[in-house]
Design a protein around this motif. Structure first.
Motif, mmCIF file in Angstrom:
data_model
loop_
_atom_site.group_PDB
_atom_site.id
_atom_site.type_symbol
_atom_site.label_atom_id
_atom_site.label_comp_id
_atom_site.label_asym_id
_atom_site.label_seq_id
_atom_site.Cartn_x
_atom_site.Cartn_y
_atom_site.Cartn_z
ATOM 1 N N SER A 51 -1.223 -0.848 13.101
ATOM 2 C CA SER A 51 -0.863 0.359 12.316
ATOM 3 C C SER A 51 0.268 0.026 11.355
ATOM 4 N N ILE A 55 0.003 0.806 7.406
ATOM 5 C CA ILE A 55 0.945 1.703 6.716
ATOM 6 C C ILE A 55 1.671 0.958 5.608
ATOM 7 N N ARG A 59 1.864 1.950 1.624
ATOM 8 C CA ARG A 59 3.165 2.595 1.382
ATOM 9 C C ARG A 59 3.351 3.022 -0.066
ATOM 10 N N ARG A 67 4.707 12.245 3.681
ATOM 11 C CA ARG A 67 4.632 10.911 4.315
ATOM 12 C C ARG A 67 4.326 11.010 5.801
ATOM 13 N N TYR A 71 1.115 9.256 7.598
ATOM 14 C CA TYR A 71 1.269 8.184 8.599
ATOM 15 C C TYR A 71 0.564 8.558 9.896
ATOM 16 N N ALA A 114 6.952 2.903 11.851
ATOM 17 C CA ALA A 114 6.277 3.131 10.564
ATOM 18 C C ALA A 114 7.271 3.759 9.594
ATOM 19 N N SER A 119 7.186 1.268 6.300
ATOM 20 C CA SER A 119 6.988 1.927 4.994
ATOM 21 C C SER A 119 7.883 1.301 3.931
#
Lengths: 199, 198, 273, 195
Positions: A51, A55, A59, A67, A71, A114, A119
Motif C-alpha cells: 500500500s 500511495i 501522491r 487525501r 488513501y 501513508a 505521501s
C-alpha cells in the motif's frame, strides 16, 4: 534513502508500536499465541509495503482536501482483494490468517505511514519504509505473543511447557496485553537509558 | 488559470467558487473509487465461485460430522432467532433428521455451530464451525469436542437446557460461563427450530 | 452484471462525497493572510505564553493586527525579531537580551523541616502539604522541579545541589518558570551581566545564618566596598542594579559568606563556601 | 422502537462492552490523545459525532449493498463513508476551533482508521440493528469512548507528578494504568438487565 537508517528507525528509534504508539488494537487483541503473532506481523508487513508503494505512486494526483478518503479507499480495496484471493486460491493460509486480514484495514499503522511518509516520498523509499516498519511491528508482536502465550497458556507455539492449571489466564485476555506491552516498553526505555548512560 | 497550490497560505487572496477546483477534487476521488470498485468486482468475479465451493465443502464436512447422511436439503421457511439455516438430512431416500446452523454470541464474538437433531428430537452431535473465543478460556468449551459431545442425547422433552441449574442442566466449564452459555443458546435454538417443524 | 453494480455504487458514493468535500473545503476555507504564516514561521512555535497571547498563532495574529509590538515575543532571538520586523516593514529598536536567574543556591546546604519529604515531586504540592515548603528558609528553592516542567525550552534543571539552575544560553526569557515557581525565587537579569547574588532571604542576619550555610546575612560589606554603588542591601539581602554594575568583582572578594559569584568566570553557579 | 432495547443497547455500549476497555477497539487515539484533558474531551466529542453520523449514513449504504448482493464491498464502502466524514470534521474544526485542530494533530485523521468507528458500523450490521438502534449504538459507543478517555486523561495528568521507577516513567505507567482500568471494566460484564 539508505536502508540501514530506515531499518534502524523501523526497528528501534521509530518503532511503530513502542515509539509511535500505532497499531495498538491489533497488538493487544491478537498476540495471544505465537502463530497469531507471526500471521498478523507477516500480513501487515506485506500489505503495508504494497500500500505504501501504491500511495506514493498516486501522491501527485491526490489533492489535499480528499487525501484521507483516497488513501483509505486504496488501502481498503487492496486489503479486500488480498483477502478474497487468499480465500479462493490459498484456503489453508486463509484458514490461519483469515481473521486478521479484515482487521488490517483498521490498523492505524498503514494510514499513519501513508499519511506521514509514503505521501511524501518516491515509491522505492516508501517500499523500504513499509518493510522496515513491518519488521519492527512483527518483532514487537513476536515478543509480545511469546510472553503472553508462555505465561498465559503455558504453551510455547502449541507445545505444552507447563500444566495449564498454573497458567495466568489473565494474560491471555487483552488486559494482560496492556500490562505486557507496558513492561516491554519500560524494558526498552531502561535499556536505552543504560546504553545512553554507558556511553 | 494559475494552478491553485494546495497549502492554505499560497492561495490567491480572492478565491471565487472555481468550478475547475471543484471538478478536479471530485474527479480524483470518483476516479479512485471507480478503479477500486472495478478491480474489486473483477477479483470477486474470479474468486466468488471458488470461495462458495470451499465454503460449501467445509459446511458439508461439519454437517456429516454431526449427523452423517447422504445429502442435505436446505429447508425454506422462516427460522427462529439465532438459526441461520436448516437442512433436512436424508440418506437412502428418507429423512433421518435435521442439521441446524446457528450463530450465537459468546464472550468475545459470535459462535457459529452445526447442531444435528435426530427424528426423535434428540441431539445427535454439535460441532463449532467458527468462533473468536479467548484461547485457553473460551476454547475450553468451543474447541474441546468432549465438552460438545456432552450435548448428544439431550432434548427439549423436559424443558430448555439451562446452565448449571434446572432439570435439563448442562454444567458449564468453570471460568468460561459466557462461552458455555453461547453454546447452550445455540443448541436450544436448534432444538426449538426442529420442534417447531414436527 | 454484478461488477456493474459494484462500480456503480462505489462510483456514486465516491462522487457524492467528493462533491461534498470539495464544497466543504470552499465553505470552511480558512481565509489566511499570507503574512500571518510568514510571521508564524519566525516565531519559535513553543506556545509558551510568554507574550501573553494564546500560543504563537495568537501572538502572530496580534502582531499582524498591529495590536502587539513586533518584538512582542520574548523568546525570539534578535534575528527572528528583525525578520518579523522585515515582514511588517517596521523598524525594530535594539533590545538587550535578558534571561532568567534562580536567586538561591542552598538546596542540600539549607536546613530542612523533616528528614525526607515523600510526596508529589512538585513544589506547588510540597508548599501546600508541608506548610510553606520543606525548607526552614521561607525564600529558598525547594528543588522539586515545577519550573523544569513549566519551561518549554528545556533551559532550567535541578543541579547537583538540588537547586534549580538556568542554562542561560537556552533561556529565551519567556519567564514561564518564574510564573510557575510558588516561591518566586526566579528573577530576570541581563544575559551579559556576570555578578549574581544567589540568595533572596529576607530574614535578619543571625536567623539567616542558622537557616542555610550559604545565605546572605545582610552584612552590607559589599554595599560599602562597591565602587559603582551598584549593590545595595534591601530586605536583609544584597541585590544588584545592573545598569550601574561594571562587573569589577570587588563585592565577590569582600563577601564573607562567599555568596556573590561571577557566574561567567566559573561557568556555573558554584557555592564557594 | 421500544425504549427497553434502546436502553439495553446504550448500557451495553457505555458500560458492559465499552469499545475501549472491554472490546479493545480504538486504542491508538485513546493512548495518543489522553495526555491532556482538553484534547481528550475534544477527541471524545469528535468521535461521538463521527460514530453517530457514520452509523446513520452507513445504514442506507448497507441496505443498498445487500439488495445488490455486494456483500464483499461492505468494508470499502463503510470506510469511504467514515473517511469522508472525518475529512469533513477536520475541515470544520480547522475553521471553527483551530486550537483544538492543532492539539489533536495527527490523531484526527487517525479517527478514520479508528477500529472503534468501523467496529461500531460492522457490529450494527452483524447484530441486525434497525436505523434507530444503530444510531443509538453509535452515539452511546462514542459516549463510552468519551467516558473511558476522560477517566484515563484525568489519571494520566496526575501520573505526571507521581514518581514511578525511572524506566516506567511516561508511557509504560500509562499502559499499566489502562490495563488496570480494563480490569475494573471487566466487572461490568456480569451486569445483566433483569427484564
Amino acid at each position: 534513502m539508505n536502508i540501514g537508517k530506515q531499518l534502524k528507525e523501523g526497528l528501534v528509534t521509530q518503532n511503530p508500536v513502542l515509539v509511535q504508539l500505532l497499531g495498538m488494537c491489533s497488538t493487544l487483541a491478537i498476540t495471544t499465541t505465537i502463530s497469531n503473532g507471526i500471521g498478523m506481523g507477516v500480513s501487515v508487513t506485506i500489505i503495508l509495503t504494497l500500500s505504501n508503494i501504491f500511495i506514493s505512486l498516486l501522491r501527485k494526483f491526490i489533492p489535499e482536501q480528499v487525501r484521507i478518503a483516497c488513501y483509505i479507499v486504496v488501502i481498503a480495496g487492496f486489503v479486500t482483494m488480498v483477502d478474497l484471493l487468499l480465500q479462493a486460491f490459498f484456503p489453508d493460509i486463509a484458514e490461519s490468517l483469515g481473521v486478521f486480514i479484515p482487521l488490517i484495514v483498521v490498523n492505524c499503522i498503514i494510514l499513519a505511514r501513508a499519511e506521514s511518509f509514503a505521501s511524501k516520498s518516491k515509491p522505492l523509499p516508501a517500499a523500504i519504509d513499509g518493510i522496515c516498519q513491518g519488521l519492527g511491528y512483527t518483532m514487537v508482536l513476536l515478543v509480545m505473543s511469546a510472553i503472553r502465550e508462555l505465561l498465559g497458556a503455558g504453551t510455547f507455539n502449541g507445545a505444552r511447557v507447563f500444566p495449564a492449571e498454573y497458567a495466568a489466564n489473565m494474560l491471555a485476555l487483552p488486559v494482560g496485553g496492556f500490562l505486557t506491552l507496558g513492561c516491554l516498553i519500560a524494558l526498552m526505555q531502561y535499556i536505552q537509558r543504560k546504553v545512553k548512560g554507558g556511553k | 488559470m494559475s494552478k491553485p497550490k494546495e497549502t492554505a497560505s499560497a492561495k490567491q487572496p480572492a478565491f471565487s467558487l472555481d468550478p475547475q477546483y471543484i471538478l478536479r477534487i471530485t474527479g480524483v476521488l470518483l476516479a479512485i473509487c471507480l478503479v477500486t470498485a472495478l478491480l474489486l468486482g473483477i477479483v470477486n468475479q474470479i474468486t466468488a465461485p471458488r470461495i462458495d465451493a470451499i465454503q460449501k465443502a467445509k459446511k458439508e464436512a461439519a454437517m456429516s460430522l454431526v449427523l452423517p447422511a447422504d445429502e442435505y436439503v436446505l429447508w425454506e421457511g422462516n427460522l427462529p432467532a439465532h438459526v441461520t439455516a436448516l437442512y433436512l438430512a436424508n440418506s437412502g431416500g428418507e429423512g433421518i433428521g435435521w442439521v441446524a446452523e446457528t450463530a450465537t454470541s459468546g464472550s468475545q464474538g459470535t459462535i457459529e455451530m452445526m447442531v444435528g437433531v435426530g427424528t426423535d428430537g434428540k441431539v445427535t452431535g454439535v460441532s463449532v464451525v467458527k468462533h473468536s473465543e479467548t484461547p485457553n478460556i473460551g476454547t475450553k468449551v468451543v474447541a474441546d469436542q468432549s465438552v460438545l459431545d456432552r450435548f448428544t442425547g439431550m432434548s427439549h422433552e423436559n424443558g430448555e437446557i439451562t446452565v448449571n441449574s434446572g432439570s435439563n442442566r448442562f454444567d458449564a466449564v468453570s471460568g468460561a460461563t459466557f462461552s458455555s452459555r453461547g453454546v447452550v443458546e445455540g443448541v436450544n435454538a436448534a432444538l426449538a427450530a426442529v420442534g417447531q417443524l414436527s | 452484471m454484478n461488477i456493474f453494480y459494484a462500480v456503480l455504487t462505489l462510483g456514486i458514493l465516491g462522487g457524492v462525497f467528493g462533491l461534498v468535500l470539495s464544497l466543504a473545503s470552499k465553505v470552511f476555507e480558512v481565509k489566511t493572510d499570507p503574512k500571518l504564516d510568514l510571521i508564524l514561521d519566525c516565531l519559535p512555535g513553543a506556545n509558551c505564553g510568554g507574550c501573553g497571547y494564546p500560543g504563537c498563532a495568537g501572538c502572530a495574529a496580534a502582531i499582524l493586527a498591529k495590536e502587539a509590538p513586533v518584538n512582542a515575543c520574548p523568546s525570539c532571538s534578535g534575528l527572528q525579531t528583525s525578520r518579523i520586523a522585515a515582514v511588517m516593514g517596521v523598524e525594530v529598536k535594539a533590545q538587550e537580551r535578558r534571561v532568567a536567574f534562580v536567586r538561591c543556591n542552598g538546596g542540600t546546604r539549607a536546613s530542612r523541616k523533616f528528614e525526607r519529604y515523600v510526596g508529589l515531586t512538585d513544589c506547588v504540592a510540597a508548599m501546600k502539604v508541608s506548610g510553606n515548603g520543606t525548607l526552614d528558609c521561607a525564600y529558598g528553592c525547594l528543588g522539586l522541579g515545577t519550573c523544569v516542567q513549566a519551561c518549554k525550552f528545556d533551559a532550567i534543571h535541578i543541579n547537583a545541589h538540588g537547586v534549580a539552575q538556568v542554562d542561560q544560553d537556552k533561556c529565551t526569557h519567556c519567564m514561564q518558570c518564574a510564573k510557575a515557581c510558588p516561591r518566586h525565587v526566579i528573577i530576570d537579569v541581563p544575559y551579559a551581566s556576570d555578578i549574581m547574588v544567589p540568595c533572596g532571604n529576607k530574614d535578619k542576619g543571625p536567623s539567616a545564618k542558622s537557616l542555610c550555610t550559604v545565605s546572605c546575612i545582610g552584612c552590607r560589606l559589599c554595599e560599602k566596598n562597591c565602587p559603582a554603588g551598584a549593590i545595595t542591601v534591601t530586605d536583609n539581602h544584597a541585590s544588584i542594579d545592573y545598569t550601574k554594575c561594571t562587573s569589577c568583582g570587588v563585592c565577590v572578594e569582600k563577601c564573607p559568606r562567599k555568596l556573590i559569584t561571577d557566574i561567567h568566570a566559573t561557568g556555573k553557579v558554584e557555592p564557594v563556601a | 422502537m421500544e425504549w427497553t432495547t434502546l436502553f439495553d443497547i446504550a448500557l451495553g455500549a457505555i458500560l458492559i462492552n465499552n469499545f475501549i476497555l472491554a472490546q479493545f477497539l480504538g486504542i491508538c487515539p485513546f493512548m495518543g490523545v489522553s495526555k491532556k484533558m482538553d484534547t481528550a474531551v475534544g477527541m471524545g466529542f469528535a468521535v461521538i459525532f463521527v460514530m453517530g453520523l457514520a452509523s446513520a449514513l452507513c445504514y442506507p449504504v448497507n441496505l443498498l449493498l445487500n439488495n445488490l448482493g455486494l456483500k464483499y464491498m461492505q468494508t470499502v464502502a463503510f470506510i469511504l463513508v467514515i473517511a469522508a466524514l472525518v475529512q469533513f470534521v477536520e475541515m470544520f474544526l480547522k475553521k471553527a476551533i483551530p486550537t483544538l485542530y492543532q492539539a489533536l494533530g495527527v490523531y484526527l485523521p487517525l479517527i478514520t482508521t479508528n477500529c472503534a468507528v468501523l467496529g461500531v458500523v460492522l457490529l450494527n450490521v452483524q447484530n441486525g440493528y434497525n436505523f434507530i438502534e444503530s444510531v443509538v449504538y453509535g452515539i452511546t459507543g462514542g459516549a463510552g469512548f468519551l467516558l473511558a478517555i476522560v477517566l484515563f486523561a484525568s489519571i494520566r495528568e496526575r501520573l505526571e507528578f507521581a514518581d514511578p521507577p525511572k524506566a516506567f516513567k511516561g508511557f509504560p505507567i500509562a499502559l499499566v494504568t489502562a490495563g488496570l482500568m480494563a480490569l475494573c471494566f471487566m466487572g461490568f460484564q456480569g451486569l445483566k438487565i433483569p427484564w
